[in-house]
Write a protein that holds these residues in place. Structure first.
Motif, PDB file in Angstrom:
ATOM      1  N   ASP A  42       0.861  -1.179   0.000  1.00 14.83           N
ATOM      2  CA  ASP A  42       0.000   0.000   0.000  1.00 14.83           C
ATOM      3  C   ASP A  42       0.902   1.235   0.000  1.00 14.83           C
ATOM      4  OD1 ASP A  42      -1.494   2.286   1.142  1.00 14.83           O
ATOM      5  OD2 ASP A  42      -3.122   0.845   1.356  1.00 14.83           O
ATOM      6  N   GLN A  88       0.350   4.495   0.027  1.00 13.69           N
ATOM      7  CA  GLN A  88       0.031   5.524   1.016  1.00 13.69           C
ATOM      8  C   GLN A  88       0.471   5.096   2.404  1.00 13.69           C
ATOM      9  OE1 GLN A  88      -1.592   8.550   0.143  1.00 13.69           O
ATOM     10  NE2 GLN A  88      -0.979   9.202   2.184  1.00 13.69           N
ATOM     11  N   THR A 127       1.018  14.943  -7.701  1.00 12.43           N
ATOM     12  CA  THR A 127      -0.143  14.988  -6.818  1.00 12.43           C
ATOM     13  C   THR A 127      -0.242  13.677  -6.035  1.00 12.43           C
ATOM     14  OG1 THR A 127      -1.646  13.990  -8.424  1.00 12.43           O
ATOM     15  CG2 THR A 127      -1.336  16.409  -8.514  1.00 12.43           C
ATOM     16  N   PRO A 128      -0.966  13.675  -4.908  1.00 10.80           N
ATOM     17  CA  PRO A 128      -1.162  12.419  -4.166  1.00 10.80           C
ATOM     18  C   PRO A 128      -1.801  11.333  -5.021  1.00 10.80           C
ATOM     19  CG  PRO A 128      -1.773  14.287  -2.803  1.00 10.80           C
ATOM     20  CD  PRO A 128      -1.512  14.833  -4.185  1.00 10.80           C
ATOM     21  N   GLU A 129      -2.695  11.736  -5.931  1.00  8.67           N
ATOM     22  CA  GLU A 129      -3.347  10.759  -6.797  1.00  8.67           C
ATOM     23  C   GLU A 129      -2.331  10.094  -7.729  1.00  8.67           C
ATOM     24  OE1 GLU A 129      -6.078  13.395  -5.009  1.00  8.67           O
ATOM     25  OE2 GLU A 129      -4.397  13.899  -6.363  1.00  8.67           O
ATOM     26  N   GLU A 130      -1.433  10.890  -8.321  1.00  7.01           N
ATOM     27  CA  GLU A 130      -0.397  10.335  -9.183  1.00  7.01           C
ATOM     28  C   GLU A 130       0.539   9.427  -8.399  1.00  7.01           C
ATOM     29  OE1 GLU A 130       0.312  13.827 -12.531  1.00  7.01           O
ATOM     30  OE2 GLU A 130       1.257  14.020 -10.565  1.00  7.01           O
ATOM     31  N   THR A 163       0.113   7.472  -5.944  1.00  7.74           N
ATOM     32  CA  THR A 163      -0.376   6.164  -5.511  1.00  7.74           C
ATOM     33  C   THR A 163      -0.780   5.266  -6.678  1.00  7.74           C
ATOM     34  OG1 THR A 163      -2.588   7.132  -5.223  1.00  7.74           O
ATOM     35  CG2 THR A 163      -1.175   7.005  -3.275  1.00  7.74           C
ATOM     36  N   THR A 164      -0.441   5.671  -7.914  1.00  9.92           N
ATOM     37  CA  THR A 164      -0.869   4.876  -9.064  1.00  9.92           C
ATOM     38  C   THR A 164      -0.015   3.641  -9.311  1.00  9.92           C
ATOM     39  OG1 THR A 164       0.399   6.337 -10.521  1.00  9.92           O
ATOM     40  CG2 THR A 164      -1.957   6.797 -10.270  1.00  9.92           C
ATOM     41  N   ARG A 194       6.129   5.290  -8.501  1.00  5.17           N
ATOM     42  CA  ARG A 194       5.798   6.660  -8.144  1.00  5.17           C
ATOM     43  C   ARG A 194       5.664   6.849  -6.643  1.00  5.17           C
ATOM     44  NH1 ARG A 194       1.435   7.775 -13.034  1.00  5.17           N
ATOM     45  NH2 ARG A 194       2.939   7.487 -14.716  1.00  5.17           N
TER      46      ARG A 194
END
Length: 348
Positions: A94, A96, A155-158, A160-161, A165
């Motif tokens: 995970d 995050q 970004t946080p979204e990028e 966690t892909t 990253r």
């Protein structure tokens, strides 16, 4: 002037070199480690150093609230904190939970603990990464000179892909540190270092070569085979010797206000590619390389056709007086350091 320093993550690759330099230069050090076993390994390495000069604080999970509160309280008090403890590894379950949260919570947490419990601390030095400078998801800009003013806009979204990253945790941790200093206005100043791939001799304890730092695993992989007639793509072309990175940290600890609240790129001279590593191995360890490494005529591992981006390390040279070692010296000393382990290689 010798001072008392808290060094986090003292059993790590970079921190082990920082610790050696601090002790050589007369400083007193308390270093955090994850277990008594790791403390014992460091004690064995520095068996001639007294407890007054080298002591330990055991801390398992650095992302816990107030994780460093007990460690930061000391008598006599600390004047410098060097924070190197931030996890990164491939294939986290995970991103995050395993990478971003420990990096950010550990960094902001230690700053808050210092502010609340250690008014004597005048400077905090943070090991960040070139990933905090250039965008790892979009790639670097080829026609650009990177400086300490550049920031990775990930970004946080990028982040966690995918696992690669996840190294953007370094970006969020460093941003969190600067935001803390700006908002909380503590008594200490902040200095951060942004290295690329970190190569060089291994000094810390290893149970196997699986425990090598991520950057050195690249060299180890080339040393130990794979496709003998094909060299892996390089992908990223900036590097620094761990000894130069460690010296940068130590000199920042010893420096005056001229480096206060500054961010530095710490990058070795020129560039590197995997074909250069193959050449260095064959020139310095011909018998070993002939048996284990790609051949000199192997294809691949070269520089990209579009050229290479530029970078500016003049500030770290000018303000901290750091001269960078050449690539050949770095790779040779890494390889030789592997002979020091009982499961090591024989390069002769």
């Amino acid at each position: 002037m010798p001072t008392k320093i808290l060094l986090t993550g003292g059993s790590g690759f970079v921190a082990s070199h920082i610790l050696s330099l601090l002790l050589e230069r007369g400083h007193s050090v308390v270093t955090t480690v994850r277990s008594e076993e790791k403390a014992g390994q460091i004690r064995q390495r520095f068996s001639a150093v007294s407890k007054s000069k080298l002591d330990f604080a055991i801390k398992g999970d650095i992302s816990e609230e107030n994780a460093f509160e007990a460690a930061i309280k000391a008598d006599p008090p600390f004047t410098i904190v060097i924070h190197t403890a931030s996890p990164y590894y491939y294939n986290p379950q995970d991103i995050q939970r395993d990478l971003i949260d420990p990096a950010v919570k550990g960094t902001v947490g230690i700053l808050n603990s210092i502010k609340c419990n250690a008014p004597s601390v005048r400077r905090v030095i943070l090991t960040s990464s070139f990933v905090a400078v250039a965008h790892d998801a979009q790639g670097v800009s080829w026609d650009h000179t990177y400086t300490a003013e550049d920031w990775n806009p990930v970004t946080p979204e990028e982040a966690t892909t995918n696992p690669f990253r996840g190294i953007s945790s370094k970006t969020f941790a460093e941003r969190g540190a600067w935001e803390f200093v700006e908002k909380e206005k503590p008594n200490f100043d902040l200095v951060t270092f942004c290295p690329p791939l970190v190569f060089g001799p291994v000094a810390h304890s290893l149970k196997s070569f699986d425990g090598l730092n991520t950057s050195n695993k690249r060299i180890w992989g080339i040393m130990t085979g794979g496709a003998r007639n094909e060299i892996p793509d390089t992908g990223f072309y900036l590097w620094v010797d761990v000894r130069d990175l460690a010296l940068s940290h130590v000199k920042a600890a010893e420096a005056g206000t001229d480096v206060a609240n500054k961010r530095f790129l710490v990058i070795g001279p020129g560039y590197f590619n995997n074909k250069e590593i193959v050449r260095i191995l064959h020139e310095n360890f011909p018998k070993y390389a002939a048996e284990h490494s790609p051949t000199l005529s192997a294809s691949g591992g070269v520089y990209p056709a579009q050229g290479l981006y530029r970078y500016d390390v003049e500030p770290v040279k000018k303000l901290l007086g750091v001269d960078f070692r050449p690539l050949d010296d770095c790779i040779v000393n890494f390889a030789r350091s592997l002979e020091n382990y009982p499961f090591g290689v024989s390069l002769s």
